[in-house]
Design a protein around this motif. Structure first.
Motif, PDB file in Angstrom:
ATOM      1  N   ARG A  57     -24.306 -16.654 -14.957  1.00 30.53           N
ATOM      2  CA  ARG A  57     -22.704 -16.864 -14.679  1.00 30.53           C
ATOM      3  C   ARG A  57     -22.363 -16.388 -13.316  1.00 30.53           C
ATOM      4  O   ARG A  57     -22.821 -15.427 -12.835  1.00 30.53           O
ATOM      5  CB  ARG A  57     -21.830 -16.279 -15.818  1.00 30.53           C
ATOM      6  N   PHE A  58     -21.491 -17.483 -12.431  1.00 27.29           N
ATOM      7  CA  PHE A  58     -21.392 -17.235 -11.006  1.00 27.29           C
ATOM      8  C   PHE A  58     -20.451 -16.240 -10.975  1.00 27.29           C
ATOM      9  O   PHE A  58     -19.164 -16.343 -11.174  1.00 27.29           O
ATOM     10  CB  PHE A  58     -21.347 -18.662 -10.503  1.00 27.29           C
ATOM     11  N   PHE A  59     -20.581 -15.145 -10.048  1.00 24.76           N
ATOM     12  CA  PHE A  59     -19.787 -14.039  -9.920  1.00 24.76           C
ATOM     13  C   PHE A  59     -19.094 -13.886  -8.532  1.00 24.76           C
ATOM     14  O   PHE A  59     -17.980 -13.673  -8.324  1.00 24.76           O
ATOM     15  CB  PHE A  59     -20.202 -12.740 -10.472  1.00 24.76           C
ATOM     16  N   PHE A  60     -20.137 -13.989  -7.262  1.00 28.61           N
ATOM     17  CA  PHE A  60     -19.576 -13.761  -6.158  1.00 28.61           C
ATOM     18  C   PHE A  60     -20.440 -14.862  -5.264  1.00 28.61           C
ATOM     19  O   PHE A  60     -21.489 -15.254  -5.499  1.00 28.61           O
ATOM     20  CB  PHE A  60     -20.036 -12.337  -5.662  1.00 28.61           C
ATOM     21  N   ALA A  61     -19.624 -15.306  -4.306  1.00 26.80           N
ATOM     22  CA  ALA A  61     -19.900 -16.344  -3.205  1.00 26.80           C
ATOM     23  C   ALA A  61     -19.918 -15.579  -2.007  1.00 26.80           C
ATOM     24  O   ALA A  61     -18.836 -15.151  -1.550  1.00 26.80           O
ATOM     25  CB  ALA A  61     -19.024 -17.379  -3.346  1.00 26.80           C
ATOM     26  N   CYS A  62     -20.791 -15.971  -1.136  1.00 29.80           N
ATOM     27  CA  CYS A  62     -21.025 -15.411   0.343  1.00 29.80           C
ATOM     28  C   CYS A  62     -20.465 -16.648   1.125  1.00 29.80           C
ATOM     29  O   CYS A  62     -20.167 -17.428   0.931  1.00 29.80           O
ATOM     30  CB  CYS A  62     -22.420 -15.219   0.610  1.00 29.80           C
ATOM     31  N   PRO A  63     -19.901 -16.099   2.268  1.00 34.23           N
ATOM     32  CA  PRO A  63     -19.499 -17.023   3.506  1.00 34.23           C
ATOM     33  C   PRO A  63     -20.353 -18.075   3.973  1.00 34.23           C
ATOM     34  O   PRO A  63     -21.631 -17.578   3.862  1.00 34.23           O
ATOM     35  CB  PRO A  63     -18.568 -15.989   4.430  1.00 34.23           C
ATOM     36  N   THR A  64     -19.971 -18.771   4.872  1.00 33.73           N
ATOM     37  CA  THR A  64     -20.967 -19.756   5.534  1.00 33.73           C
ATOM     38  C   THR A  64     -22.139 -18.771   6.432  1.00 33.73           C
ATOM     39  O   THR A  64     -22.018 -18.023   6.993  1.00 33.73           O
ATOM     40  CB  THR A  64     -20.294 -20.541   6.642  1.00 33.73           C
ATOM     41  N   GLY A  65     -23.571 -19.313   5.996  1.00 34.05           N
ATOM     42  CA  GLY A  65     -24.540 -18.727   6.822  1.00 34.05           C
ATOM     43  C   GLY A  65     -25.068 -17.662   6.202  1.00 34.05           C
ATOM     44  O   GLY A  65     -26.083 -17.089   6.496  1.00 34.05           O
ATOM     45  N   ALA A  66     -24.558 -17.020   5.379  1.00 33.75           N
ATOM     46  CA  ALA A  66     -24.825 -15.471   4.846  1.00 33.75           C
ATOM     47  C   ALA A  66     -25.512 -15.653   3.402  1.00 33.75           C
ATOM     48  O   ALA A  66     -25.496 -16.696   2.638  1.00 33.75           O
ATOM     49  CB  ALA A  66     -23.669 -14.757   4.567  1.00 33.75           C
ATOM     50  N   GLU A  67     -26.452 -14.668   3.167  1.00 34.89           N
ATOM     51  CA  GLU A  67     -27.144 -14.579   2.004  1.00 34.89           C
ATOM     52  C   GLU A  67     -26.691 -13.196   1.353  1.00 34.89           C
ATOM     53  O   GLU A  67     -26.234 -12.285   1.806  1.00 34.89           O
ATOM     54  CB  GLU A  67     -28.820 -14.312   2.203  1.00 34.89           C
ATOM     55  N   MET A  68     -26.985 -13.333   0.172  1.00 36.53           N
ATOM     56  CA  MET A  68     -26.540 -11.956  -0.715  1.00 36.53           C
ATOM     57  C   MET A  68     -27.644 -11.239  -1.019  1.00 36.53           C
ATOM     58  O   MET A  68     -28.639 -11.637  -1.359  1.00 36.53           O
ATOM     59  CB  MET A  68     -26.132 -12.495  -2.186  1.00 36.53           C
ATOM     60  N   CYS A  69     -27.553  -9.817  -1.063  1.00 43.08           N
ATOM     61  CA  CYS A  69     -28.421  -8.771  -0.885  1.00 43.08           C
ATOM     62  C   CYS A  69     -27.964  -7.660  -1.613  1.00 43.08           C
ATOM     63  O   CYS A  69     -26.832  -7.398  -1.672  1.00 43.08           O
ATOM     64  CB  CYS A  69     -28.767  -8.366   0.480  1.00 43.08           C
ATOM     65  N   GLY A  70     -28.978  -6.822  -2.073  1.00 47.97           N
ATOM     66  CA  GLY A  70     -28.968  -5.194  -2.322  1.00 47.97           C
ATOM     67  C   GLY A  70     -27.870  -5.008  -3.550  1.00 47.97           C
ATOM     68  O   GLY A  70     -27.369  -3.867  -3.321  1.00 47.97           O
ATOM     69  N   PRO A  71     -27.792  -5.697  -4.638  1.00 44.48           N
ATOM     70  CA  PRO A  71     -26.673  -5.427  -5.719  1.00 44.48           C
ATOM     71  C   PRO A  71     -27.208  -3.950  -6.131  1.00 44.48           C
ATOM     72  O   PRO A  71     -28.250  -3.633  -6.501  1.00 44.48           O
ATOM     73  CB  PRO A  71     -26.811  -6.307  -6.737  1.00 44.48           C
ATOM     74  N   ALA A  72     -25.768  -3.081  -6.233  1.00 42.28           N
ATOM     75  CA  ALA A  72     -26.381  -1.854  -6.890  1.00 42.28           C
ATOM     76  C   ALA A  72     -25.204  -1.097  -7.509  1.00 42.28           C
ATOM     77  O   ALA A  72     -24.003  -1.328  -6.901  1.00 42.28           O
ATOM     78  CB  ALA A  72     -26.782  -0.831  -5.726  1.00 42.28           C
ATOM     79  N   PHE A  73     -25.258  -0.479  -8.707  1.00 41.59           N
ATOM     80  CA  PHE A  73     -24.080  -0.175  -9.464  1.00 41.59           C
ATOM     81  C   PHE A  73     -24.029   1.296  -9.224  1.00 41.59           C
ATOM     82  O   PHE A  73     -25.031   2.059  -9.127  1.00 41.59           O
ATOM     83  CB  PHE A  73     -24.408  -0.531 -10.876  1.00 41.59           C
ATOM     84  N   THR A  74     -22.803   1.724  -9.582  1.00 42.69           N
ATOM     85  CA  THR A  74     -22.493   3.338  -9.699  1.00 42.69           C
ATOM     86  C   THR A  74     -23.017   3.714 -11.245  1.00 42.69           C
ATOM     87  O   THR A  74     -22.951   2.609 -11.920  1.00 42.69           O
ATOM     88  CB  THR A  74     -21.141   3.591  -9.418  1.00 42.69           C
ATOM     89  N   PRO A  75     -23.213   4.861 -11.491  1.00 41.37           N
ATOM     90  CA  PRO A  75     -23.684   5.111 -12.834  1.00 41.37           C
ATOM     91  C   PRO A  75     -22.788   4.701 -13.933  1.00 41.37           C
ATOM     92  O   PRO A  75     -23.515   4.226 -15.042  1.00 41.37           O
ATOM     93  CB  PRO A  75     -24.025   6.800 -12.802  1.00 41.37           C
ATOM     94  N   ASP A  76     -21.661   4.687 -13.760  1.00 48.12           N
ATOM     95  CA  ASP A  76     -20.574   4.325 -14.916  1.00 48.12           C
ATOM     96  C   ASP A  76     -20.475   2.736 -14.912  1.00 48.12           C
ATOM     97  O   ASP A  76     -19.814   2.431 -15.793  1.00 48.12           O
ATOM     98  CB  ASP A  76     -19.489   4.832 -14.587  1.00 48.12           C
ATOM     99  N   GLY A  77     -21.125   2.033 -13.945  1.00 47.95           N
ATOM    100  CA  GLY A  77     -21.202   0.617 -13.925  1.00 47.95           C
ATOM    101  C   GLY A  77     -19.656   0.053 -13.454  1.00 47.95           C
ATOM    102  O   GLY A  77     -19.274  -1.078 -13.701  1.00 47.95           O
ATOM    103  N   LYS A  78     -18.793   0.876 -12.945  1.00 41.76           N
ATOM    104  CA  LYS A  78     -17.527   0.491 -12.548  1.00 41.76           C
ATOM    105  C   LYS A  78     -17.278   0.053 -11.323  1.00 41.76           C
ATOM    106  O   LYS A  78     -16.268  -0.459 -10.714  1.00 41.76           O
ATOM    107  CB  LYS A  78     -16.536   1.542 -12.890  1.00 41.76           C
ATOM    108  N   THR A  79     -18.414   0.234 -10.400  1.00 41.88           N
ATOM    109  CA  THR A  79     -18.272  -0.181  -8.826  1.00 41.88           C
ATOM    110  C   THR A  79     -19.695  -0.991  -8.684  1.00 41.88           C
ATOM    111  O   THR A  79     -20.903  -0.548  -9.078  1.00 41.88           O
ATOM    112  CB  THR A  79     -18.255   0.766  -8.053  1.00 41.88           C
ATOM    113  N   LEU A  80     -19.726  -2.208  -8.135  1.00 40.88           N
ATOM    114  CA  LEU A  80     -20.839  -2.842  -7.793  1.00 40.88           C
ATOM    115  C   LEU A  80     -20.852  -3.073  -6.119  1.00 40.88           C
ATOM    116  O   LEU A  80     -19.983  -3.688  -5.958  1.00 40.88           O
ATOM    117  CB  LEU A  80     -21.025  -4.292  -8.427  1.00 40.88           C
TER     118      LEU A  80
END
Length: 631
Positions: free
Chosen positions: A562-585
C-alpha cells in the motif's frame, strides 16, 4: 552457480514462477496460506485492498511532482537537511561559497540508511535518541553551478573536490521530540561527521595483510576515509554498521599497471575517477598505490555513543559492494549478519560470529565481528537454500585458485563466491530479518542484463527491470529461528512491476490496488508488528515517484503493498527506520532533482524551494493522532 545452458531443458519464466508460488501453502503455514495459495492476478480496486491489509492508512494515489506526499492523517516534517551546521563552529550552507572546512561541520549529502539509537544507551526511549545517517555520494552537478553530471570529475576545482570528500560518509545528530515535533540538538556532544578523510581502523582477519599495506600505512591497519555509504544496520550492542558499496569509480590511473588486474577488474576498478580524487591525491592513482583499492569496499562499524572512538572496517564481513549489514542474535547467542553485494549477478552473504553476544559486556560484543564464518548463498530450484562457507582450503578456495590464505578469501570475497558456486543474483540490495517471525527478506532491485538462458528459480525474469523480494526461512520461527543453520527454505515474496501489464510478470497479493504496485525495491524495514516497509529506487524510470510502501508478511494482507509516501522529482526513497514504539518513521529523501541537467535547469528545489538548491533531507513521519505508524 553456473549459468543455465541455452537448451530445451532450461525452465521458462512461467514454469519457475508457477513452481515457486505453488509451494507457498507448505512454506508459509496456516496464517499465510489462505491469502496466497492462488496467485492469479486481478485488480479489484482500493476497497478490496484496504479490507485485506492490517494497514489502515488511506493509500496515496500515484503522484509524481516537485514535492513529497504522505498518506492522509500523517505529518511528514523535514528534520535535517544537507548543509545544516551540526558541529561547533559550523555555518549554514552557503550555496555560492561552499568549502571543505564548512562541509566537514555540516550534515552530509545524499542521506541513505538511517539508524535510530535511543538515549540513554540501553533504553527504549522513542522521543530522544541519536540519528545515524549514511551520506552515500555527492551530486556535483546539483551542488555546484556550471557543472554537468558527465564533466564533474574533470571540471571541479580542487576545493570543490575536497568539499565532495567531506560531503559523503556518515552523519550523527542527537534528536529530541519537543512539543510533538522532532528537533536536532545542535550543540550535542554526540554530533559527528565521518567523511572521505576520517581516520578509520582496520580489524579482523585481513588487518595487516600485505594486500592492505601501502607506503603511507605499512601496517595495513589504518585507512583514511569511507564513501558510497549506502545501506547499513544496527548491532545488538548499539553500534552502526555502514556499508561501502564499492568505490571503484573514485580511482584514476591504469588498472593494467595497478597491482592485480584480475582483482581490479572483478571489483570494477577501471580508472574512471568520477570525482577527480586522483587529481589531488596520488593514493587514488592505481599504479602509484596499487593496494589502496583493497582498503575500501568494507563494512565500517561506528559507535555513536563514543564520539572520540575511531570507526573500524570489519574485514571478517568480506569485501564487496555492500548493501546493508543487518544483524540478529541467534537462538544460541551467536550474532548473524546478512549482507548483499549490490551489482549485477553478485551474491548474498551471511556471517556467523564465533563468539556469543553478552548483554552485560558491550566491550566484548564490539569484537564479535572480527572472528566467525562468512558464507555465500546458493538458492536451489527445489526451494532450499545452502550456505556455502568461504573457508580457505575448502570448496576450491586454495592457493592454486588464487587464495593464498584466509585473509585473501575475505579480500577477494566476490571471487570466493564465484569459486564456490553461489547463486548470481539480480543486484542484491537490502537484507533484513523480521524481528517478529524470524524470516529474512532479501531485495533484488533489478537486473536488466540477465538473459533468457540465465534465469533460475530465485531470479526468474530475463531483463528484470522491476526487481523482486525473496523470503528466506531458517529452521524454526521467531526467536527459535536458527539463523546459523547450514540450510534454509526460501520463497518468492513478490515480483515487482505493473500488474496491469501481464508482460512484466508482476506477482503480488490478488487484492492489490492500482496504486500499490512499484518497481525497483531497495531498502526495507519492519515495524514493531512485523510488517514490511519497502522503499523504491528506480520507479522514476516508469514515470512514477519513488516512495514507501507498507505490506503484511502474513495473513490476508500478505504481499499486498500500500502506497504511503511519495518522493519529489528525481529523488529516491531510502533508509526507513522506526522508533521502538513504532510512532515515528524516519525516511531519507535522496538526490532530489538529480534528473536535472545542471543547477540552471532544476526539476525541483525541494524542500525549501524559492532560490535554494535542492537538499537531500531526513523526514520524520508521525501520525496526527499520536498513534503507531500504519495503524
Amino acid at each position: 552457480m553456473a549459468d543455465h545452458p541455452q537448451n530445451a531443458s532450461t525452465p521458462t519464466y512461467a514454469q519457475l514462477v508457477s513452481a515457486r508460488f505453488s509451494r507457498r501453502s507448505m512454506l508459509l503455514g496456516a496464517a499465510g496460506a489462505a491469502a496466497v495459495s492462488a496467485m492469479s492476478f486481478r485488480l479489484p480496486g482500493a476497497q478490496a485492498a484496504a479490507s485485506a491489509s492490517t494497514l489502515t492508512f488511506p493509500e496515496l494515489t500515484k503522484i509524481y511532482d516537485q514535492t513529497h506526499h504522505v498518506a492522509e492523517g500523517y505529518d511528514a516534517d523535514i528534520l535535517v537537511r544537507w548543509g545544516e551546521a551540526i558541529l561547533p563552529g559550523g555555518t549554514e550552507l552557503d550555496a555560492a561559497g561552499q568549502s571543505a572546512d564548512a562541509q566537514a561541520k555540516q550534515f552530509g549529502y545524499n542521506c541513505d540508511f538511517i539508524g535510530y539509537l535511543p538515549l540513554p544507551l540501553g533504553s527504549t526511549n522513542s522521543e530522544h535518541g541519536l540519528l545515524c545517517v549514511n551520506n552515500e555520494y555527492p551530486d556535483p552537478h546539483i551542488m555546484f553551478p556550471g557543472l554537468t553530471e558527465d564533466d564533474a570529475g574533470k571540471m571541479m576545482t580542487p576545493e570543490q573536490i575536497k568539499t565532495v570528500q567531506q560531503a559523503w560518509g556518515h552523519s550523527i545528530v542527537e534528536i529530541k521530540k519537543e512539543n510533538g515535533k522532532w528537533q536536532v540538538v545542535k550543540d550535542s556532544k554526540y554530533n559527528r561527521r565521518i567523511t572521505g578523510t576520517t581516520e578509520i581502523a582496520i580489524s579482523g582477519p585481513a588487518a595487516g595483510h600485505k594486500l592492505l599495506q601501502t607506503a603511507a600505512d605499512p601496517t595495513g591497519t589504518r585507512v583514511f576515509g569511507t564513501g558510497y555509504n549506502c545501506s547499513g544496520g544496527v548491532t545488538p550492542w548499539g553500534t552502526i554498521l555502514t556499508c561501502e558499496e564499492g568505490l571503484s569509480d573514485t580511482f584514476g590511473g591504469d588498472p593494467a599497471k595497478g597491482g592485480d588486474p584480475k582483482l581490479l577488474e572483478r571489483y570494477l576498478y577501471d580508472g574512471t575517477d568520477l570525482y577527480g580524487f586522483s587529481r589531488i591525491d596520488d593514493r587514488f592513482i592505481l599504479e602509484k598505490t596499487p593496494n589502496e583499492p583493497n582498503r575500501f569496499d568494507w563494512v565500517v562499524e561506528i559507535d555513536p555513543y563514543a564520539p572520540d572512538e575511531l570507526p573500524v572496517k570489519r574485514t571478517a564481513l568480506g569485501r564487496m559492494g555492500h548493501e546493508a549489514a543487518t544483524s540478529i542474535v541467534n537462538k544460541d547467542g551467536r550474532v548473524v549478519v546478512y549482507t548483499g553485494d549490490d551489482d549485477y549477478f553478485e551474491h548474498i552473504y551471511r556471517f556467523v560470529s564465533a563468539g556469543k553476544f553478552n548483554p552485560d559486556d558491550r566491550a566484548a560484543n564490539k569484537k564479535l565481528l572480527d572472528e566467525g564464518t562468512l558464507s555465500a548463498a546458493k538458492f536451489n530450484d527445489d526451494g532450499t537454500l545452502t550456505w556455502i562457507p568461504l573457508i580457505h582450503g575448502t570448496n576450491g578456495l586454495t592457493p592454486e585458485n588464487g587464495f593464498a590464505d584466509q585473509a585473501e578469501v575475505f579480500i577477494k570475497a566476490r571471487l570466493a563466491g564465484d569459486q564456490v558456486g553461489a547463486t548470481k543474483m539480480d543486484r542484491p540490495e537490502d537484507m533484513e530479518p523480521n524481528p517478529v517471525t524470524g524470516r529474512v527478506y532479501a531485495v533484488m532491485t533489478k537486473n536488466k542484463k540477465r538473459k533468457a538462458d540465465e534465469i533460475d528459480a530465485a531470479n526468474p525474469r530475463a531483463e528484470n527491470l522491476y526487481g523482486h523480494i525473496l523470503e528466506m526461512l531458517p529452521p524454526g520461527e521467531g526467536k527459535d529461528a536458527d539463523h546459523a543453520a547450514d540450510s534454509y527454505k526460501w520463497d518468492v515474496f513478490l515480483l515487482a512491476g505493473n500488474p496491469a501489464k501481464p508482460e512484466e510478470g508482476a506477482k503480488y497479493n490478488p487484492g492489490i490496488s492500482p496504486n500499490g504496485w512499484f518497481a525497483a525495491p531497495d531498502n526495507i524495514a519492519f515495524d514493531p508488528k512485523g510488517r514490511i516497509w519497502i522503499a523504491s529506487d528506480g520507479a522514476t524510470d516508469f514515470d512514477i515517484a519513488d516512495g514507501l510502501y507498507g505490506a503484511d508478511t502474513l495473513g490476508d494482507g500478505r504481499a499486498l503493498p500500500r502506497f504511503f509516501f511519495a518522493c519529489p522529482t528525481g529523488a529516491e526513497m531510502c533508509g526507513p527506520a522506526f522508533t521502538p514504539d513504532g510512532k515515528t518513521l524516519f525516511v531519507s529523501v535522496q538526490h532530489p532533482a538529480e534528473d536535472s541537467e545542471n543547477t540552471d535547469k532544476l526539476t525541483t528545489r525541494w524542500p525549501d524551494f524559492g532560490d535554494s538548491l535542492p537538499r537531500p533531507s531526513v523526514v520524520a513521519i508521525t501520525k496526527q493522532d499520536g498513534g503507531e505508524i500504519g495503524g
